[in-house]
Each structure stands twice: as structure tokens, then as C-alpha cells.
Scaffold this motif. Structure first.
Motif, short mmCIF file in Angstrom:
data_model
loop_
_atom_site.label_atom_id
_atom_site.label_comp_id
_atom_site.label_asym_id
_atom_site.label_seq_id
_atom_site.Cartn_x
_atom_site.Cartn_y
_atom_site.Cartn_z
N ALA A 121 5.25 -74.08 -23.04
CA ALA A 121 6.71 -74.06 -23.04
C ALA A 121 7.26 -73.50 -24.35
CB ALA A 121 7.25 -75.46 -22.79
N VAL A 122 6.61 -73.82 -25.46
CA VAL A 122 7.03 -73.31 -26.76
C VAL A 122 6.88 -71.79 -26.80
CG1 VAL A 122 6.47 -73.26 -29.22
CG2 VAL A 122 6.59 -75.45 -28.02
N ARG A 123 5.75 -71.31 -26.32
CA ARG A 123 5.51 -69.86 -26.31
C ARG A 123 6.57 -69.15 -25.46
NH1 ARG A 123 0.98 -70.18 -24.33
NH2 ARG A 123 -0.13 -70.44 -26.30
N THR A 124 6.89 -69.73 -24.32
CA THR A 124 7.89 -69.14 -23.44
C THR A 124 9.26 -69.14 -24.10
OG1 THR A 124 6.66 -69.83 -21.48
CG2 THR A 124 8.99 -69.32 -21.18
N LEU A 125 9.63 -70.24 -24.75
CA LEU A 125 10.94 -70.33 -25.38
C LEU A 125 11.11 -69.29 -26.48
CD1 LEU A 125 13.69 -71.71 -25.75
CD2 LEU A 125 12.58 -73.25 -27.37
N HIS A 126 10.08 -69.05 -27.25
CA HIS A 126 10.20 -68.06 -28.33
C HIS A 126 10.63 -66.72 -27.75
CE1 HIS A 126 8.63 -65.28 -31.56
NE2 HIS A 126 9.34 -66.15 -32.27
N GLY A 127 10.04 -66.32 -26.64
CA GLY A 127 10.43 -65.08 -25.99
C GLY A 127 11.84 -65.16 -25.41
N MET A 134 26.66 -61.96 -39.58
CA MET A 134 25.51 -62.85 -39.62
C MET A 134 24.22 -62.05 -39.47
SD MET A 134 27.01 -65.80 -39.86
CE MET A 134 25.57 -66.84 -39.65
N SER A 135 23.11 -62.70 -39.81
CA SER A 135 21.79 -62.12 -39.58
C SER A 135 20.96 -63.14 -38.80
CB SER A 135 21.10 -61.79 -40.90
OG SER A 135 19.75 -61.40 -40.68
N TYR A 136 20.38 -62.70 -37.71
CA TYR A 136 19.60 -63.59 -36.86
C TYR A 136 18.11 -63.27 -36.92
CZ TYR A 136 24.13 -65.05 -35.14
OH TYR A 136 25.41 -65.55 -35.07
N GLU A 137 17.74 -62.53 -37.96
CA GLU A 137 16.35 -62.15 -38.18
C GLU A 137 15.72 -63.08 -39.23
OE1 GLU A 137 15.38 -59.65 -36.27
OE2 GLU A 137 17.40 -59.21 -35.56
N LEU A 138 14.43 -62.87 -39.48
CA LEU A 138 13.75 -63.59 -40.55
C LEU A 138 12.69 -62.65 -41.13
CD1 LEU A 138 13.60 -66.29 -42.09
CD2 LEU A 138 11.89 -67.06 -40.44
N GLY A 139 13.17 -61.69 -41.90
CA GLY A 139 12.29 -60.69 -42.49
C GLY A 139 11.85 -61.07 -43.89
N GLU A 140 11.21 -60.13 -44.59
CA GLU A 140 10.66 -60.42 -45.91
C GLU A 140 11.74 -60.77 -46.93
OE1 GLU A 140 7.58 -60.93 -46.92
OE2 GLU A 140 7.08 -60.78 -44.79
N ALA A 141 12.88 -60.07 -46.88
CA ALA A 141 13.96 -60.39 -47.82
C ALA A 141 14.51 -61.79 -47.56
CB ALA A 141 15.07 -59.35 -47.72
N HIS A 142 14.63 -62.16 -46.27
CA HIS A 142 15.07 -63.51 -45.94
C HIS A 142 14.11 -64.55 -46.52
CE1 HIS A 142 16.89 -60.97 -42.81
NE2 HIS A 142 17.78 -61.92 -42.60
N TYR A 165 6.38 -79.93 -39.59
CA TYR A 165 7.04 -78.85 -38.87
C TYR A 165 6.28 -77.53 -38.93
CZ TYR A 165 11.25 -81.84 -39.28
OH TYR A 165 12.16 -82.86 -39.23
N LEU A 166 6.65 -76.66 -38.00
CA LEU A 166 6.30 -75.25 -38.04
C LEU A 166 7.58 -74.46 -37.86
CD1 LEU A 166 3.17 -75.29 -35.67
CD2 LEU A 166 3.14 -75.05 -38.16
N LEU A 167 7.57 -73.21 -38.30
CA LEU A 167 8.73 -72.34 -38.18
C LEU A 167 8.48 -71.26 -37.13
CD1 LEU A 167 9.54 -71.76 -41.96
CD2 LEU A 167 10.69 -73.31 -40.37
N PHE A 168 9.50 -71.02 -36.30
CA PHE A 168 9.44 -69.86 -35.41
C PHE A 168 9.60 -68.60 -36.25
CE2 PHE A 168 10.72 -71.03 -30.77
CZ PHE A 168 9.44 -71.49 -30.55
N GLU A 177 5.64 -75.49 -48.56
CA GLU A 177 4.93 -74.31 -48.07
C GLU A 177 5.58 -73.87 -46.75
OE1 GLU A 177 0.82 -75.28 -47.68
OE2 GLU A 177 0.67 -76.12 -49.70
N LEU A 178 5.55 -72.57 -46.49
CA LEU A 178 6.09 -72.04 -45.24
C LEU A 178 4.95 -71.90 -44.25
CD1 LEU A 178 8.60 -69.32 -46.51
CD2 LEU A 178 8.97 -71.76 -46.11
N HIS A 179 4.98 -72.70 -43.19
CA HIS A 179 3.97 -72.67 -42.15
C HIS A 179 4.61 -72.24 -40.84
CE1 HIS A 179 1.17 -75.76 -44.36
NE2 HIS A 179 1.30 -74.60 -44.99
N PHE A 180 4.06 -71.20 -40.24
CA PHE A 180 4.67 -70.61 -39.04
C PHE A 180 3.87 -70.95 -37.79
CE2 PHE A 180 6.43 -68.13 -42.46
CZ PHE A 180 7.74 -67.94 -42.06
N TRP A 181 4.60 -71.12 -36.71
CA TRP A 181 3.96 -71.22 -35.39
C TRP A 181 3.34 -69.87 -35.06
CZ3 TRP A 181 5.69 -68.28 -31.16
CH2 TRP A 181 5.11 -68.60 -29.94
N GLY A 182 2.13 -69.90 -34.55
CA GLY A 182 1.41 -68.65 -34.32
C GLY A 182 1.32 -68.20 -32.88
N GLY A 183 1.93 -68.94 -31.97
CA GLY A 183 1.95 -68.49 -30.56
C GLY A 183 0.67 -68.77 -29.83
#
Length: 273
Positions: free
Chosen positions: A193-199, A237-245, A63-66, A267-273
Motif C-alpha cells: 500500500a505504501v508503494r502504491t501511495l507513493h505513485g 510553492m515547491s512540491y519537490e525534494l531535490g538536492e538543494a531542498h 520514521y522514513l521519508l518519501f 540522519e535522513l533515512h528514505f523509504w526505498g520502495g
């Protein structure tokens, strides 16, 4: 190539999904409870989904994380609740009936009992019948989502504990219940399509929070929660994903590994766009 996106049919997902078609999304949406979507995500039945944080930890290499997106709480979440006839600190030796809907919440409960209350002899299991039936007989039970919200309204037990609130009291950190999890294969094969969906997801979230009152008017659950109740719920609720999250997420994974709920810390691996 169009995307297949999982949709948890809980009220807390409405800010991500209600305006998604108006923000341009024209792929396929598959509904389900978290456990069902976790399975589809692991098997490739959906390309991505707001799925259990614990599911990411189980299969993180796939997986990757948005970035920037989650379903979290920085205090009481109101929809992940332990119902009990007795105070939580007296539950050693007791049985707790579990919902089978969410691995994240079940393992959060186990961590809270062991790590924060030093309860080593609490047996947790999914009952043969409805969890609500266990509660009606005075037993302890975990409920999540809309079922938890309804049972809390009905004051279904003498003691009701909000797991996100307990987490914050003991750690000082937000709790991340769901992450937007993307299959690596979809990231490769459907990159545009993934890039578009993130936006589009950020667009839907922004439109929702521009007027939560309008979102509440368009949400069927207003019939039993009320429009004001829905607005209050989304605001908690919180819909963000910041440093504290992320700090809270890493601590959760660390404690899951410490208590042998995970074989390793992911490990946390993020999608990079």
C-alpha cells in the motif's frame, strides 16, 4: 491493508490531495493542523502524513521519508508570516505571539531572530487568546497557513515578513516546511500500500500542475483568494525534494541543534520502495 494518511487542511496541500482519489487512493484520510498530525504520527494514529520537518527531526529513528516529495518554498511562501508593528531588527526585548499549529515554522522564526539578526532577548509564546488579537493591539505575531494568507490580504500589521523569503536571503537555499513522513512500522506492515501511495501522490501532483486553473476552480478557498490568487500561490510553492531542498533541510536541522532546539542533528533515512 489500507493506509491511514494525515491531511493538513491548508491550501498548499491541495496539489497532493485533490486528485488522490482519482489516482486510485482508497484508504482513510485524517484531517488536522500540523501539530495535531505530528502527534498522531508519533503515536501511530496515522501511517504517514505531510508533516512538519521538525517532527521528523524529533523522532527520526521511528520514521522514513518519501523521496521526491515535500512542501517547500524557494522564495516567498506567503503563508508563514511574521506580523509586527516595528522593523524586525528592533524586536530585541519584545514578545512575539506564536501560533501553536506548527513546530517547524516556530523554530524557523527562532533561528532567523538569533542566527540572522542576533536578537537574543525575544520571548516567543502561544498567547491565551487568538494571535490576531495580539496583532490588533499592535503586537508582533507569527501566523501560518490560511490564517496568514488572510491577514496578509488585510494588511494586518505595518511590517510583514515572509520567513521563507528571509531564509533564502540569508542562506540562498529553499526551505522545507513539510516532508512526507512514513512510520517505519507502516513501511514494514503495509509495504504494498505504501508503494502504491507513493505513485498516487506523484500522479495527483502531476494532474494538479497540468492545470492549476482547473484545480483553482474546484477549490473552495477561491471565494476569498480568487482563482488567480490560488494559481499564483501554488506556483510560489515547491512540491519537490531535490538536492538543494535537502541542503536547506540539513542546514535547518544543524541550526536547530546549534541553538538547542534539537538535542541532535537527525540522519535522513528514505523509504526505498
Amino acid at each position: 491493508m489500507s493506509l491511514v494518511v494525515g491531511h493538513i487542511k491548508y491550501i498548499n496541500c491541495a496539489p497532493f490531495f485533490h486528485y488522490l482519489p482519482e489516482c486510485g487512493f482508497d484508504g482513510t484520510i485524517v484531517d488536522g493542523v500540523p501539530s495535531h498530525l505530528n502527534r498522531l504520527l508519533a503515536e501511530g494514529g496515522v501511517d504517514l502524513s505531510p508533516s512538519s520537518s521538525f517532527e521528523y527531526a524529533r523522532n527520526w529513528r521511528e520514521y522514513l521519508l518519501f523521496p521526491e516529495l515535500s512542501i517547500s518554498a524557494c522564495g516567498p511562501v506567503r503563508s508563514v508570516l511574521l506580523f509586527s508593528g516595528r522593523p524586525i531588527e528592533t524586536l530585541d526585548g519584545d514578545h512575539i505571539a506564536l501560533t501553536g499549529d506548527s513546530a517547524t515554522s516556530v523554530n524557523l522564526l527562532k533561528i532567523i531572530l538569533k542566527e540572522f539578526y542576533d536578537l537574543r532577548d525575544v520571548r516567543c509564546a502561544v498567547p491565551a487568546g487568538p494571535v490576531e488579537a495580539v496583532m490588533a493591539e499592535g503586537g508582533s505575531a507569527l501566523l501560518i497557513g490560511d490564517r496568514a494568507l488572510k491577514s496578509a490580504q488585510e494588511k494586518a500589521a505595518p511590517y510583514i515578513y515572509d520567513l521563507a523569503e528571509l531564509w533564502l536571503q540569508h542562506t540562498g537555499l529553499p526551505f522545507v516546511f513539510a516532508l512526507w513522513i512514513l512510520r517505519r512500522q507502516a513501511a514494514r506492515e503495509k509495504a504494498d500500500a505504501v508503494r502504491t501511495l507513493h505513485g498516487q501522490l506523484k500522479c495527483s501532483r502531476e494532474r494538479a500542475f497540468a492545470s492549476l486553473e482547473n484545480l483553482a476552480k474546484a477549490t473552495p478557498e477561491r471565494e476569498w483568494m480568487g482563482e488567480g490568487g490560488l494559481v499564483d500561490y501554488w506556483n510560489c510553492m515547491s512540491y519537490e525534494l531535490g538536492e538543494a531542498h535537502l541542503e536547506g533541510l540539513r542546514l535547518y536541522f544543524h541550526l536547530c541543534a546549534r541553538h538547542h532546539l534539537l538535542d541532535e542533528e537527525p540522519e535522513l533515512h528514505f523509504w526505498g520502495g
